[in-house]
Each structure stands twice: as C-alpha cells, then as structure tokens.
Design a protein around this motif. Sequence first.
Motif, mmCIF file in Angstrom:
data_model
loop_
_atom_site.group_PDB
_atom_site.id
_atom_site.type_symbol
_atom_site.label_atom_id
_atom_site.label_comp_id
_atom_site.label_asym_id
_atom_site.label_seq_id
_atom_site.Cartn_x
_atom_site.Cartn_y
_atom_site.Cartn_z
ATOM 1 N N ALA A 7 -13.213 0.235 4.896
ATOM 2 C CA ALA A 7 -13.677 1.572 4.514
ATOM 3 C C ALA A 7 -12.531 2.580 4.579
ATOM 4 O O ALA A 7 -12.382 3.440 3.700
ATOM 5 N N LEU A 8 -11.706 2.471 5.630
ATOM 6 C CA LEU A 8 -10.552 3.354 5.735
ATOM 7 C C LEU A 8 -9.576 3.117 4.596
ATOM 8 O O LEU A 8 -9.001 4.063 4.039
ATOM 9 N N MET B 24 0.847 -1.201 0.000
ATOM 10 C CA MET B 24 0.000 0.000 0.000
ATOM 11 C C MET B 24 0.878 1.244 0.000
ATOM 12 O O MET B 24 1.866 1.330 0.721
ATOM 13 N N ALA B 25 0.517 2.239 -0.847
ATOM 14 C CA ALA B 25 1.263 3.480 -0.896
ATOM 15 C C ALA B 25 1.130 4.221 0.435
ATOM 16 O O ALA B 25 0.126 4.124 1.125
ATOM 17 N N HIS B 26 2.175 4.981 0.745
ATOM 18 C CA HIS B 26 2.160 5.700 2.021
ATOM 19 C C HIS B 26 1.151 6.836 1.958
ATOM 20 O O HIS B 26 1.151 7.664 1.055
ATOM 21 N N THR B 27 0.253 6.884 2.937
ATOM 22 C CA THR B 27 -0.740 7.951 3.049
ATOM 23 C C THR B 27 -0.789 8.394 4.492
ATOM 24 O O THR B 27 -0.079 7.864 5.364
ATOM 25 N N ALA B 28 -1.673 9.363 4.765
ATOM 26 C CA ALA B 28 -1.824 9.845 6.143
ATOM 27 C C ALA B 28 -2.370 8.763 7.061
ATOM 28 O O ALA B 28 -2.177 8.813 8.276
ATOM 29 N N LEU B 29 -3.071 7.761 6.488
ATOM 30 C CA LEU B 29 -3.652 6.687 7.289
ATOM 31 C C LEU B 29 -2.735 5.481 7.406
ATOM 32 O O LEU B 29 -3.101 4.496 8.050
ATOM 33 N N THR B 30 -1.572 5.528 6.782
ATOM 34 C CA THR B 30 -0.663 4.388 6.845
ATOM 35 C C THR B 30 -0.305 3.995 8.273
ATOM 36 O O THR B 30 -0.292 2.802 8.603
ATOM 37 N N PRO B 31 0.013 4.940 9.190
ATOM 38 C CA PRO B 31 0.301 4.534 10.575
ATOM 39 C C PRO B 31 -0.859 3.788 11.224
ATOM 40 O O PRO B 31 -0.649 2.879 12.031
#
Length: 395
Positions: free
Chosen positions: A158-159, A1-8
């Motif tokens: 969903a996230l 998965m590409a790094h996004t703000a929700l990755t953590p």
Amino acid sequence: MAHTALTPVFVGLRTGLHALFVALAGLVVVRAIAVPTAASAAVVALAILLIATYAAGGFVARIARGRGRPPALAWLAALTVEWIALLWLTPEAAYLVFPMFFLFLHLLGRWWGSGAIVIATVVAICALGIHGGWSVGGVVGPIVGAGVALLIGLGYQALAREAQQREALVQELLATRGQLAATEHESGVLAERARLAREIHDTLAQGLSSIQMLLHAAERADPERPGVEHIRLARETAADNLADARRFISELTPPQLDDNGLGGALRRLASGPWLTQGLQVTVRVSDGAPLPMHLQTGLLRIAQGAVANIIQHANATAATIALEVQDRRLRFSIVDDGTGFDPGRVPDARGGRSDSFGLQAARERVGQLGGVLTVDSSPGSGTTLAVELALENAS
C-alpha cells in the motif's frame, strides 16, 4: 523505484529483511556446529548455499528488469527448494519461513503470494511437528508469523502504491507548472506587444500623421514659395516614417487579431478542432466602437480558455460566444449547455485544484482590464461566463 519521500522507509524495510534472513541462516549454521549431529555438515553446506542463493537475488533482479518475471520466479523457486531441504534436515530452518513470507508476497503478488504463505506455513508446522513433536507453540508460532507477515507485506505494498501515485502527481504538477509558466510568459509577451503597439499608435503614429497633415497644408498654402521643396521632402519623409510605424504596429499585433480584429479571431476559434470533439461554437459579434488592441487580446484569451474548459469539463454540445458594445459599455459572454457546476464550491486557485485555475486566471485578467467577471451555473443547467466593463475604464 524512483526516489520519493518514502524511499528511506522502503530501504529500511528491505535492509531489515536481508539482515533477518542472513541472521536466521547464520543461526542454523551456528546451531549445527554447536550441537553436532550426523547431518551437521550437510546443514552447514546447505545453509551456506541458501545464503549464496539469496545474495544472488540482486543480480537476478537486474536481469528481471529486462526479461520480465521468469528469472525472479526461478530464483524464488530455487530458494524455496533449498529452504525445504534445509528444513528437512534441521527444525531451526523453520524460522526462515518468516522472511520467506515477504518474498512470496513481493514476487507472487497479493493473491498468489498469500496462497504461497499458507502452504509455507503448513510446511513449517509439519516440519516442527516431525522433528520435535506436536505442540501448541509449534502450530501457533508459524500461524502468527504468517499473519504478521501478511499485514506488514500488504502495508508495504500500500505504501509503494501511494508512493507511485504521489510521484505521478508530483510529475503532473511539475508539468502543469511548466505549462502555466509558458502560458504566463506567452501572455506577458503578447500583453507587452499589445502595449507597445498601442503606445506607438497613440504617440509616434499620431504625431507623424499630424506632422504630415501640417506640412501638406503648408505646401498647398503657397506652392511657389521658396524652400517648398524642403517642405515636400519633409512631408514625404513623415509619410514614409508613418508607414513604418503602422508596419511596426501590424507586426506587434497578436497573429490571431491580424485579420478582421476580434470578431475574425473568435470565428476562427469557433471553427477550430472543437467540431471534431462534438462541440458546436457559435459567435455573435455586434458592430460597435473599435476596441483597443489590449482589450481585444484579453477577451480572445478568455474565450480560448473558456472553450478549452468546456471541452475538458462540461460535456457540452453547443456553446455561444457573444460580444455586445453599446453606449461605451461592453458585455462579453460564453454560454454552454454542459453539465454545469456549483460556483460556490469551486475553490480558489491557491487551494491547489487545477480545474479552478482557469477561472481564477480569467477573473484576474478581467480585473486588469477594469471589468467584472460573473459566473452563472448550476449542476445540470449549463454555464454562463460574462464579462462587463466600461470602455473608458479599460486599462
């Protein structure tokens, strides 16, 4: 998965799931050793095998990226069989059903995963009833765990979908920003070229033309005077330099305006690829005073942007581009028969709507030219975009 703000968030959830699975499997091992039975050795061996199989999931995930879902489904099937075998030997293995719920939902999808969760819940309830007798806790516990797992798993999905959509939106915005930057750069270059052409025409070319005329007059006034050959040479040199200046002006002129000025460029625009997309563009240009090059360039850019917006948003079949110059006043309009819109509800470009940027850019360009842009439209009745300015105010 590409790094996004929700990755953590995703990393934390996955790490917690891994830790929970290993901790519950370790609890089974500790229980088998602390309370030995005839099946303790088999329980310990099978629990260790289960942990090893679970740990192999990372390797299986890398294989699945190149071969699709079959390797992951085979790994899930092996893990499920080992869990059921362990559950047959000890009731403590029923606790492992909770992390298994998330695996089912993640690998099998929403519907198949939900079905697998129901089946696993029934298996866990039956195992607890067989090992320790039937009780309310033995029935309600797995059902509550299944419900919680479903809610968390569906929320996780969903996230993940939202993260993908945001990532796609960010990439689209970055691409759009790059295109806008390139367009602005091109517009700036063209504007500078037009300015230089105008300056050369108004200063250098006019000056050389005047010098040439004065020298020619001096040469004709007394063709036999001493030094007339120097006057003739100066006149010829001025004529050559004037020709060079006019060549520079021609090279600096935007390519679309090389032939027949703005009218020719608009007619070429009308015969462009729009015809293949069902849009018929008509051009009406009245004869009038020649327009400054920077003004022609600005009006051409406005027409190009307007026609592009008509194709993308208006669903129109016909459009008319009209240019009228009368009494030193100019009116330039683009009219289409498309779906129209409510101009009062179109946000400012700072609001982030990409479809309003072209309109805002046209307003700014017209403002720089010293004119006024008006938009007359309503849903279902087409759109009229009009530019009005006084030629003496065109900057």
